[in-house]
Design a protein around this motif. Sequence first.
Motif, short mmCIF file in Angstrom:
data_model
loop_
_atom_site.label_atom_id
_atom_site.label_comp_id
_atom_site.label_asym_id
_atom_site.label_seq_id
_atom_site.Cartn_x
_atom_site.Cartn_y
_atom_site.Cartn_z
N ALA A 1 23.17 -47.17 -55.72
CA ALA A 1 24.62 -47.18 -55.84
C ALA A 1 25.21 -45.97 -55.15
CB ALA A 1 25.03 -47.20 -57.32
N ILE A 2 26.43 -46.17 -54.62
CA ILE A 2 27.20 -45.08 -54.04
C ILE A 2 28.53 -45.05 -54.78
CG2 ILE A 2 28.20 -44.12 -51.94
CD1 ILE A 2 26.19 -45.61 -50.33
N PRO A 3 28.59 -44.37 -55.94
CA PRO A 3 29.82 -44.38 -56.74
C PRO A 3 30.93 -43.52 -56.16
CG PRO A 3 28.15 -43.00 -57.77
CD PRO A 3 27.49 -43.66 -56.61
N ALA A 4 30.59 -42.55 -55.34
CA ALA A 4 31.59 -41.67 -54.75
C ALA A 4 31.07 -41.19 -53.40
CB ALA A 4 31.87 -40.48 -55.67
N GLN A 5 31.97 -40.71 -52.60
CA GLN A 5 31.59 -40.27 -51.27
C GLN A 5 30.56 -39.14 -51.36
OE1 GLN A 5 34.78 -39.64 -48.58
NE2 GLN A 5 33.59 -38.41 -47.14
N GLY A 6 29.44 -39.35 -50.67
CA GLY A 6 28.38 -38.34 -50.63
C GLY A 6 27.37 -38.45 -51.75
N LEU A 7 27.65 -39.24 -52.79
CA LEU A 7 26.75 -39.35 -53.94
C LEU A 7 25.98 -40.66 -53.88
CD1 LEU A 7 25.71 -38.31 -56.67
CD2 LEU A 7 27.65 -39.48 -57.75
N THR A 8 24.66 -40.57 -53.91
CA THR A 8 23.79 -41.75 -53.90
C THR A 8 22.86 -41.69 -55.10
OG1 THR A 8 23.82 -41.81 -51.47
CG2 THR A 8 22.11 -43.08 -52.58
N LEU B 1 26.65 -55.81 -54.07
CA LEU B 1 27.89 -55.99 -54.80
C LEU B 1 28.86 -54.86 -54.51
CD1 LEU B 1 26.21 -56.86 -58.23
CD2 LEU B 1 27.00 -58.49 -56.49
N LEU B 2 30.10 -55.03 -54.95
CA LEU B 2 31.14 -53.99 -54.85
C LEU B 2 31.26 -53.47 -53.42
CD1 LEU B 2 30.36 -51.96 -58.12
CD2 LEU B 2 31.96 -53.87 -57.81
N ASP B 3 31.48 -54.40 -52.50
CA ASP B 3 31.64 -54.05 -51.08
C ASP B 3 30.44 -53.24 -50.58
OD1 ASP B 3 34.13 -55.32 -50.88
OD2 ASP B 3 35.16 -53.52 -51.62
N ASN B 4 29.25 -53.70 -50.97
CA ASN B 4 27.99 -53.07 -50.53
C ASN B 4 27.82 -51.64 -51.04
OD1 ASN B 4 27.06 -55.32 -49.20
ND2 ASN B 4 27.86 -54.68 -47.21
N ARG B 5 28.49 -51.31 -52.14
CA ARG B 5 28.29 -49.99 -52.73
C ARG B 5 27.28 -50.02 -53.87
NH1 ARG B 5 34.17 -47.88 -54.05
NH2 ARG B 5 32.95 -46.20 -54.99
N LEU B 6 26.87 -51.22 -54.27
CA LEU B 6 25.88 -51.37 -55.33
C LEU B 6 24.87 -52.44 -54.90
CD1 LEU B 6 24.78 -50.90 -58.21
CD2 LEU B 6 26.37 -52.68 -58.99
N ARG B 7 23.63 -52.11 -54.99
CA ARG B 7 22.55 -53.06 -54.65
C ARG B 7 21.64 -53.19 -55.88
NH1 ARG B 7 20.08 -52.13 -49.00
NH2 ARG B 7 22.03 -53.24 -48.51
N LEU B 8 21.47 -54.44 -56.32
CA LEU B 8 20.62 -54.74 -57.47
C LEU B 8 19.61 -55.80 -57.07
CD1 LEU B 8 23.26 -54.98 -60.36
CD2 LEU B 8 21.65 -53.11 -59.94
N ASN B 9 18.36 -55.55 -57.33
CA ASN B 9 17.29 -56.51 -57.08
C ASN B 9 16.43 -56.60 -58.33
OD1 ASN B 9 18.31 -56.65 -54.55
ND2 ASN B 9 16.48 -55.97 -53.49
N ALA B 10 15.98 -57.78 -58.66
CA ALA B 10 15.16 -57.97 -59.85
C ALA B 10 14.15 -59.08 -59.60
CB ALA B 10 16.03 -58.32 -61.06
N ALA B 11 13.05 -59.02 -60.32
CA ALA B 11 12.02 -60.05 -60.20
C ALA B 11 11.27 -60.15 -61.52
CB ALA B 11 11.05 -59.75 -59.07
N ALA B 12 10.75 -61.33 -61.80
CA ALA B 12 9.85 -61.56 -62.93
C ALA B 12 8.65 -62.33 -62.41
CB ALA B 12 10.56 -62.34 -64.04
N PHE B 13 7.47 -62.06 -62.94
CA PHE B 13 6.27 -62.68 -62.39
C PHE B 13 5.24 -62.91 -63.49
CE2 PHE B 13 5.73 -58.11 -62.13
CZ PHE B 13 4.44 -57.91 -62.62
N ILE B 14 4.36 -63.87 -63.22
CA ILE B 14 3.18 -64.14 -64.03
C ILE B 14 2.00 -64.28 -63.08
CG2 ILE B 14 2.04 -65.73 -65.62
CD1 ILE B 14 4.77 -66.58 -66.62
#
Length: 750
Positions: A595-602, A542-555
Motif C-alpha cells: 500500500a501507498i497511503p501517502a506520498q513517499g510511504l510504502t 485497488l484504490l487507483d493502484n495504491r493498494l494491492r491485495l493478493n490471496a490464495a488457499a491451497f490443499i
Amino acid sequence: MAVPVQAQTADETVSGLGEIVVTAQRRSENLQRTPIAISAVTADVVEKLGISEVTDLANIAPNLNVLPGTSTSVGSVITLRGIATPTDEMMTLDTPIGLYIDGVYLARSGASAFDVGEIERIEVLRGPQGSLFGRNTTGGAVNFITRKPSEDFGLIAKAGIGRFGSWNSKLTLDTGRIADSARVTLSYAHRERHGLTDNVLARSRNDPGAQNIDSVRAAVTLDPLDAVTIDYVFDYSDRNAHPYAFQMINATSMVRAYLDNSPALGGNAPLIQKERVKEIALDNDGGAHDRIWGHMVRLAADFDQITVKTTTAFRGWNSKSRADLDGQGGLRGLLFSGNPYDPDLGDVGLFHSSNNRRQRQFSQEFEIASAGDGPLQWVAGAFYFLETGRERAPQQAVAVVDVRTFLPEAQRALFPAALAYQGFVSPGLLEYRSKSRSEALFGQVSYRPEALDGRLGLTIGGRYNWDKKSVNQTAPFINNDSVSFSEPTGNATLDYRVTGDVNVYGRVARGYRSGGYSVRSSQSPFRPEKLWSYETGIKADLLDNRLRLNAAAFINSYTDQQVSQPVLNPNGTFGQIIVNAGKTSYQGVELEAVAIPAQGLTLTGSLGYIDIDIKRFDALGGDIAGSAKPQNAPSVTANASMEYAFDMGSFATLTLRGDWNYRSRMYFFATPVGMPFFDDIVSPGRSLVDAQIRLDDVAIGNGDWSLTAFVKNLTDKKHTTRAIDFGALGYAGVWYGDPRTWGLELSVRF
C-alpha cells in the motif's frame, strides 16, 4: 495468488503501484494477470534487502523459509508451503524445490548459496511447477533472473564495512554497444568477515562464521540479426569459509560423566550449554573451500508467428570441508583398547567429518512458442539433463559405553568405577560416484475466447519425465546399481478477469520428485514421491493502484513422501536412511499486500499459514504417524516492511526503512524415534528486525552517489537455524544464526 509484496519501490508514490513483469510461464506478462502463486522482487528491492544468494530470501514471500548449511557455507534448506529441500547433501538425493539461474536448473541444494551477481528480478513460484520447470519442483521453484548488458556505457563501484571485521567491494562495468551488435557486462565482487563466535583454538579469520568470498561474472549479448539474439553468461564464485559453530546443548548422563572427567585426565572441561556462547573450543574445524562456476549460452530467434529458443548450460562445483560436530576441543578421555582393565588415554572428539565433493552438470533445453498477443498462446519443448558426482568423506565417531556391561555379572561390582566409562573409536569412510540423467518433453496451451472479451482463460500444461539414477559405492558398503523412473506431471488452470484490476483463478497441478539412493546407509532404492495440488486465488489492485491485495488457499496431497532419518550404522559411523513415509496432507492460506497511503510511504506485508496432517508415516518397521512432525516447516510465516522516502530537492533522497520477519515453532526432524533430545532441539518461534537509512541521488562530479547505514537483527535475537540429535552417540546440538550486525556502504554510479 500472492503478489510480490516487496517488489514495489518508494518512488512509486500516490500515483500508484507500478507493473511488475514476470516470465514464470515462459513469456513476459503482468504479474497481477499471471494465474499462479508467484512473488517477485525487483532489482531495487534486491539491493535494499542486501540479497546476493538464496539464504537471503526468507522475507520475500509467504510460506517461504530458508536455513543455511552446516558443514559448508554454500548449502541451504529451502521450505515452500511446508515442503523442504533435503538437510543431507548427498548427491543421490534430489530436491523438491527447483532452484534456477536464468532458467538453468541447479541440481544440488548443497551448492545453492553462492553469490548471484547482477540480479534483475527474483521469482518465487509456490506449488508444483511440473509442466514448464520439470521434475523436482513439488514444492515450487525459485528463479534468479540476471540483467542483460546495458545499451549504454556505465560503471558502478561499491564498498562497505561492518561489524566482525567485515568489508566488501564490487565493481561493475557495462561497455554499451560495441560495433552495433554486441554488449558486455563485467563484474567482480569481494566480501569477507571474521567469525561470529570466538574459537579460542583458532585465529579470528578462522572462527566459525568467517568468510572470504570472491565472485566474477561476465555477460555478453550479441544481436547478429534483427530477429536473433545470443546471450552468454559466465559466473564463478570462490568461497573460503568456516561454517557456524555447532554447540552441544544436552547429553546423556553417561556422556556427561565421561566428558566431565576430562580435566582430571589433563584435558579441557566440556561445554554443554543451551544459551548461545561467545567463546568455544573447536579442535576439528578445518573450514570449507567451495568453488562454483557455470556457463550458459542462449540463442533466441523471433519470427512472425513463433519464437525459438535453445539454452545450453554447464555447471561445476568442487568442495572440501572439515567439520567439528561435537562442539568441543582439547578433551581427554579413556579409550577402549580391547582390555577394559587397561584403557588407553587420548584426545577425544565425539564426532567429526571431512568431505571432498565434485559435481558436474550439463543441461540442454529447446523451446518453441507462439508469438504475439492473440487469444491462443502455447509453448512446447524438450529437455535433457546429465549430472555426475563423487564424494569421499572420512569421519570418526566416539561412542561412550559402560564397559561393565561386557563383563560377567559377578565381576561388575568389583570393576573400578573410574574405568567404567570408555570411548569406542569408530573411524569410517563414505565414498561413492553417482550419475543422474533426465529427459523430458513438455508443453502448455493458454486460450482466452474473444467472445468473452478475453476475460476467461484456460491453461493446460503437461510434461513427461524419464529419469535414470546410478551409483557406484565402495564404502562403507558396496553398491553398484542403477534404477529408472518415469512419471507425467502437469497442470490445469481456469482464470477470470472480473475487472481490469481484479483477477481470480483456480488451479490443479501434479508434481513429481525422482527417487534415488541413500549412500549413508545400506538400503534399497527409495521410490519417487508424488503430489497433487489444488489452489484458488485472487489478485486485486485497488484504490487507483495504491493498494494491492493478493490471496490464495491451497490443499496439497502427498504420497510416497521421501523422509530422512539419522541412524548409527553397524560399523559405528553416523548414517541416514531415506524412506517413502506414506501420505501427508497440506492445507494453507497466503496473503500479500502493498500500500501507498501517502506520498513517499510504502507499506508491505505478507502472511502464510499451513496446517500439515501426517496421515501415514511408515518407518522403522511400522506406522508412526502419531509421533511424526513436519520437518523444517513452520506453520506460520510473516513479513512486514515500512519505507518512507523524503525528497530533499536537488540534493538527495533520504529513505528510512524497517523490515520484520517472523516464523513460528519448527521441528528439525520428522520423528522423535531414536532421538532422546528431540524436544530440546525444537526451534521456538522468533522475530527478526532489520533497519536502514539510505541517502540516494547525491550528485558529486559526474557520479550519482549513495550512502547506506544498516542494522540486521536489530534486537540481537538469539535464534537457532539448524540442529541435530545424535541420539546413538548420546548428545545433541544446534547452530545459531547471526547476532546483531551493522554496516555502512558507499556506492557511485557513472
